[in-house]
Write an enzyme that holds these catalytic residues in place. Structure first.
Site, mmCIF file in Angstrom:
data_model
loop_
_atom_site.group_PDB
_atom_site.id
_atom_site.type_symbol
_atom_site.label_atom_id
_atom_site.label_comp_id
_atom_site.label_asym_id
_atom_site.label_seq_id
_atom_site.Cartn_x
_atom_site.Cartn_y
_atom_site.Cartn_z
ATOM 1 N N THR A 173 -0.517 0.237 6.646
ATOM 2 C CA THR A 173 -0.185 -0.686 5.552
ATOM 3 C C THR A 173 -0.030 -2.083 6.136
ATOM 4 O OG1 THR A 173 1.446 -1.244 3.872
ATOM 5 C CG2 THR A 173 2.277 -0.067 5.794
ATOM 6 N N GLY A 174 -0.276 -3.088 5.309
ATOM 7 C CA GLY A 174 -0.185 -4.466 5.786
ATOM 8 C C GLY A 174 -1.481 -5.188 5.479
ATOM 9 N N ILE A 175 -1.776 -6.202 6.261
ATOM 10 C CA ILE A 175 -2.999 -6.982 6.018
ATOM 11 C C ILE A 175 -4.220 -6.161 6.413
ATOM 12 C CG2 ILE A 175 -4.248 -9.081 6.611
ATOM 13 C CD1 ILE A 175 -1.769 -9.788 5.186
ATOM 14 N N GLY A 176 -5.038 -5.840 5.413
ATOM 15 C CA GLY A 176 -6.177 -4.962 5.654
ATOM 16 C C GLY A 176 -7.101 -5.471 6.739
ATOM 17 N N SER A 212 -10.529 -3.061 0.906
ATOM 18 C CA SER A 212 -9.286 -2.759 1.617
ATOM 19 C C SER A 212 -9.535 -1.790 2.779
ATOM 20 C CB SER A 212 -8.312 -2.127 0.633
ATOM 21 O OG SER A 212 -7.275 -1.477 1.322
ATOM 22 N N ASP A 213 -8.595 -1.758 3.703
ATOM 23 C CA ASP A 213 -8.659 -0.796 4.811
ATOM 24 C C ASP A 213 -8.348 0.628 4.368
ATOM 25 O OD1 ASP A 213 -5.908 -2.120 4.560
ATOM 26 O OD2 ASP A 213 -5.469 -0.233 5.572
ATOM 27 N N THR A 227 0.913 -1.130 0.000
ATOM 28 C CA THR A 227 0.000 0.000 0.000
ATOM 29 C C THR A 227 0.953 1.180 0.000
ATOM 30 O OG1 THR A 227 -1.734 -1.078 1.303
ATOM 31 C CG2 THR A 227 -1.597 1.271 1.511
ATOM 32 N N ARG A 268 -13.842 -7.820 -2.256
ATOM 33 C CA ARG A 268 -13.126 -7.609 -0.985
ATOM 34 C C ARG A 268 -12.727 -6.135 -0.869
ATOM 35 N NH1 ARG A 268 -7.659 -5.927 0.595
ATOM 36 N NH2 ARG A 268 -7.418 -6.675 2.717
HETATM 37 N N1 GLY Z 1 -3.611 -2.788 3.335
HETATM 38 C C1 GLY Z 1 -4.002 -3.082 2.031
HETATM 39 C C2 GLY Z 1 -5.009 -4.122 1.946
HETATM 40 O O1 GLY Z 1 -5.019 -5.055 2.720
HETATM 41 O O2 GLY Z 1 -5.831 -4.027 1.087
#
Ligand code: GLY
Length: 313
Positions: free
Chosen positions: A223-226, A204-205, A174, A202
């Site tokens: 940034t990282g796992i949304g 994103s955050d 991101t 899906r």
């Molecule tokens: N942080 C980006 C996503 O998971 O979409």
């Protein structure tokens, strides 16, 4: 009218360690070039919001980062982009979710700042792009297409795509930009191609207050796992902690210690109205760089594991 020293921090993703050190040097060069260019705008007196938009646009243009041109592809082989933007002064959030065939999703988020309907998804965002006269743009690079073709050949056994285009083993990306301007105003923008290989629809955050949030006192991009970022509501959590009186170091330390207990995989960058510039990560790497007015720095050499840091004014 206050005349503050501007502050800028940007990121280009977070994830597992980059094995390709050549990739790391190239990432550093890109991040330093962008953070210096954004700082220059701030020093010239541009508003924090405009600086954040400009910085996001610069990072969206760089194909090694998973945003704009060079975004990862979703499960069906399409790139769909999301971006969030928040003006700390007006405390106004805007964003677009999963929009295809645009060059700079951050420009759509910027256009929505003055709109009564401030977060648009797919069709609405595409209609806005048409309304603004933006030409259709294909953000898919040959490398991202190859990665998707390879994933398809492997029957999509890989969960997600890469954090930067130089290292197909590394994942999650991101881009984000946080700015304090000479007026002492804060703004933040975040833009992403998503996790890559995700199922259709899906979200994103990046275009949620979980991933992008600001008020007059603090601004944060994640940034990282949304899904991890959303579960912690990380950006808003940090901003609220600072607003309730914690200094940035304490807010980061508390939030990232909770995140570690919860086994989250992400990073965040932040600036406060006081001029503190900070970051935190649970991921092995956080690709972030900052300009404090006294010089440039970055987080690229931090070792794996949870870390937080603050540069005080
Ligand atoms: N942080 C980006 C996503 O998971 O979409």
């Amino acid at each position: 009218m206050s005349d503050r020293v501007p502050k800028v921090i940007i990121h280009g993703g977070a994830g597992p360690a980059l094995e390709d050190k050549g990739g790391l040097a190239a990432v550093r060069e890109d991040l330093h070039a962008v953070v210096a260019a954004v700082y220059q705008r701030g020093e010239a007196g541009d508003r924090a919001l405009d600086c954040a938009i400009y910085g996001c646009q610069q990072l969206e243009d760089r194909p090694r980062f998973n945003a704009g041109y060079g975004s990862v592809l979703q499960a069906d082989g399409q790139a769909r982009l999301s971006a969030g933007l928040m003006n700390g002064v007006s405390q106004r959030f805007s964003g677009v979710i999963n929009v295809a065939r645009v060059e700079h999703p951050i420009h759509l988020a910027a256009a929505l700042q003055a709109n009564p309907d401030r977060v648009l998804s797919e069709l609405g965002a595409a209609e806005l792009a048409r309304e603004l006269g933006l030409p259709p743009f294909d953000p898919v690079t040959p490398q991202r297409l190859q990665e998707w073709l390879q994933a398809r050949q492997n029957h999509f056994s890989q969960a997600m795509a890469g954090v930067v285009a130089t290292d197909p083993q590394a994942r999650r990306g991101t881009i984000g930009v946080v700015v304090l301007d000479r007026q002492g105003h804060l703004a933040v923008g975040t833009s992403t191609g998503g996790k890559g290989l995700e199922r259709l629809g899906r979200v994103s955050d990046a275009a949620m207050p979980a991933g992008t949030y600001a008020n007059a006192l603090a601004a944060v991009s994640c940034t990282g796992i949304g899904e991890d970022i959303i579960d912690e509501c990380l950006a808003a959590r940090l901003v609220v902690r600072v607003s309730d009186g914690l200094d940035l170091g304490a807010a980061l330390a508390k939030s990232f210690s909770e995140a570690t207990l919860n086994q989250r995989d992400f990073g965040a960058i932040a600036i406060t109205q006081q001029g503190e510039v900070g970051w935190g990560k649970t991921s092995d790497v956080l690709l972030a760089a900052y300009h404090t007015g006294s010089g440039l720095g970055d987080t690229l050499d931090l070792g794996p594991g949870t870390a937080t840091g603050v540069v005080s004014p």
